[in-house]
Write an enzyme that holds these catalytic residues in place. Structure first.
Site, PDB file in Angstrom:
ATOM      1  N   SER A 178      41.231  34.484  52.834  1.00 27.96           N
ATOM      2  CA  SER A 178      40.463  35.137  53.853  1.00 27.96           C
ATOM      3  C   SER A 178      41.021  35.698  55.087  1.00 27.96           C
ATOM      4  CB  SER A 178      39.082  34.657  54.320  1.00 27.96           C
ATOM      5  OG  SER A 178      39.469  33.315  55.057  1.00 27.96           O
TER       6      SER A 178
ATOM      7  N   HIS B 171      36.398  31.092  49.467  1.00 28.52           N
ATOM      8  CA  HIS B 171      36.061  29.691  48.957  1.00 28.52           C
ATOM      9  C   HIS B 171      35.329  29.914  47.424  1.00 28.52           C
ATOM     10  CE1 HIS B 171      36.819  26.661  51.923  1.00 28.52           C
ATOM     11  NE2 HIS B 171      36.354  27.479  52.836  1.00 28.52           N
TER      12      HIS B 171
ATOM     13  N   HIS C 154      34.834  34.665  55.150  1.00 27.71           N
ATOM     14  CA  HIS C 154      35.652  33.622  54.719  1.00 27.71           C
ATOM     15  C   HIS C 154      35.024  32.808  53.868  1.00 27.71           C
ATOM     16  CE1 HIS C 154      38.000  29.876  55.178  1.00 27.71           C
ATOM     17  NE2 HIS C 154      36.870  29.033  55.286  1.00 27.71           N
TER      18      HIS C 154
ATOM     19  N   GLU D 293      41.714  24.325  52.529  1.00 28.39           N
ATOM     20  CA  GLU D 293      41.740  25.633  53.588  1.00 28.39           C
ATOM     21  C   GLU D 293      43.165  26.341  53.659  1.00 28.39           C
ATOM     22  OE1 GLU D 293      39.322  27.056  54.782  1.00 28.39           O
ATOM     23  OE2 GLU D 293      37.802  25.851  54.790  1.00 28.39           O
TER      24      GLU D 293
HETATM   25 CO    CO Z   1      36.671  27.275  54.829  1.00 24.01          CO
END
Ligand code: CO
Ligand code: PHE
Length: 285
Positions: A195, A135, A130, A176
């Site tokens: 993700s 990111h 993730h 997010e």
């Molecule tokens: Co995150």
């Protein structure tokens, strides 16, 4: 990701430095873990072409981490050259102020451990897949990179003003789970979506969730779900809009919103600009 957690954290916090950083210890990853990384990567790579914003897709391909769990020490010189950010290895979720301080200094904390094979589809705490896959490519975009730093600086202020909950909603609904309106249709730049094998197609194709034009104060008073796909996504026009809207001092916003009952994750308000399939946003009836 930040936030208070009820359950015991899963990482090994016993050997960290005072700023919560650790060594990545890349040679300690097993062949099975690299194989699991490759499977996770393979699933996302096809989806990302259709559902992620260009900025994301471009950096993801330039990085090319299809073959093994990435080494932070090899990524860092590239990231430094691109936007002057650095990755730091951490055991997992961090205390709010520690997290904000890293971001404010252009250091992005990345969890060192990888999920178990049985968590292929769903994981409760952020892992290296993730944190890295979701990111890191976005940190190569100059405007987005500046936004994350400003968010960290704003977090330190929000902490002092007892407003972390409101600020955390902004992180959730942008960093997010944010969507962006592009000439090729709605796309995502949100790491929680990028993700996730299930939420990538869902956030764009499903008729179920609300897609609402970005509205800072609206977002700061909207609760979110952490254990299902989102019921509402907020759509930015571009990263400049996000950066500019969040540039003012939030102190008066926090004072104004404090004590108000937050909106439910599924709420649609009369003032919302709602996106319908293939159309420009219109005001809710
Ligand atoms: Co995150
Ligand atoms: N401008 C915000 C403040 O004064 C800081 C911030 C910037 C918050 C960007 C979020 C994102 O608190």
């Amino acid at each position: 990701m930040t936030g208070e957690t009820q359950h015991a954290l899963r990482g090994d916090y016993s050997r960290m430095r005072p700023d919560y950083t650790v060594d990545q210890e890349w040679p300690a990853y097993t062949a099975e873990e690299h194989a699991l990384w490759r499977r996770l990567y393979q699933r996302q790579v096809g989806l990302v072409e259709r559902y992620a914003c260009e900025e994301y897709v471009r950096s993801m391909h330039a990085l090319d981490f299809s073959q093994a769990i990435p080494r932070f020490d090899l990524v860092n010189p590239k990231l430094k050259a691109a936007t002057n950010w650095q990755l730091v290895a951490v055991p997992g979720l961090l205390p709010d102020l520690t997290f904000f301080d890293h971001l404010a200094h252009r250091r992005f904390p990345v969890t060192v451990w990888l999920r178990k094979p049985e968590e292929f589809d769903y994981i409760v705490e952020p892992d290296i897949f993730h944190d890295f896959f979701g990111h890191v490519p976005m940190l190569f975009d100059p405007v987005f990179a500046d936004y994350i730093q400003a968010y960290g600086q704003g977090g330190i202020k929000a902490h002092a003003q007892g407003a972390i909950e409101m600020l955390a909603r902004l992180y959730w609904y942008t960093v997010e789970f944010g969507l962006i309106d592009t000439p090729r249709g709605l796309r995502t730049y949100g790491a929680g979506i990028l993700s996730s094998g299930g939420e990538l197609p869902y956030c764009i194709d499903s008729p179920d969730p609300n897609r609402i034009g970005f509205d800072l104060l609206r977002i700061m008073q909207t609760r979110y779900k952490i254990d299902t796909f989102q019921e509402t996504y907020f759509v930015i026009r571009d990263f400049e809009q996000l950066f500019d809207a969040t540039a003012p001092d939030f102190t008066p916003y926090y004072a104004m919103l404090k004590g108000r009952e937050p909106h439910a994750p599924s709420a649609v308000l009369a003032t919302d600009r709602v996106y319908h399939r293939g159309e420009s946003p219109v005001r809710a009836a």
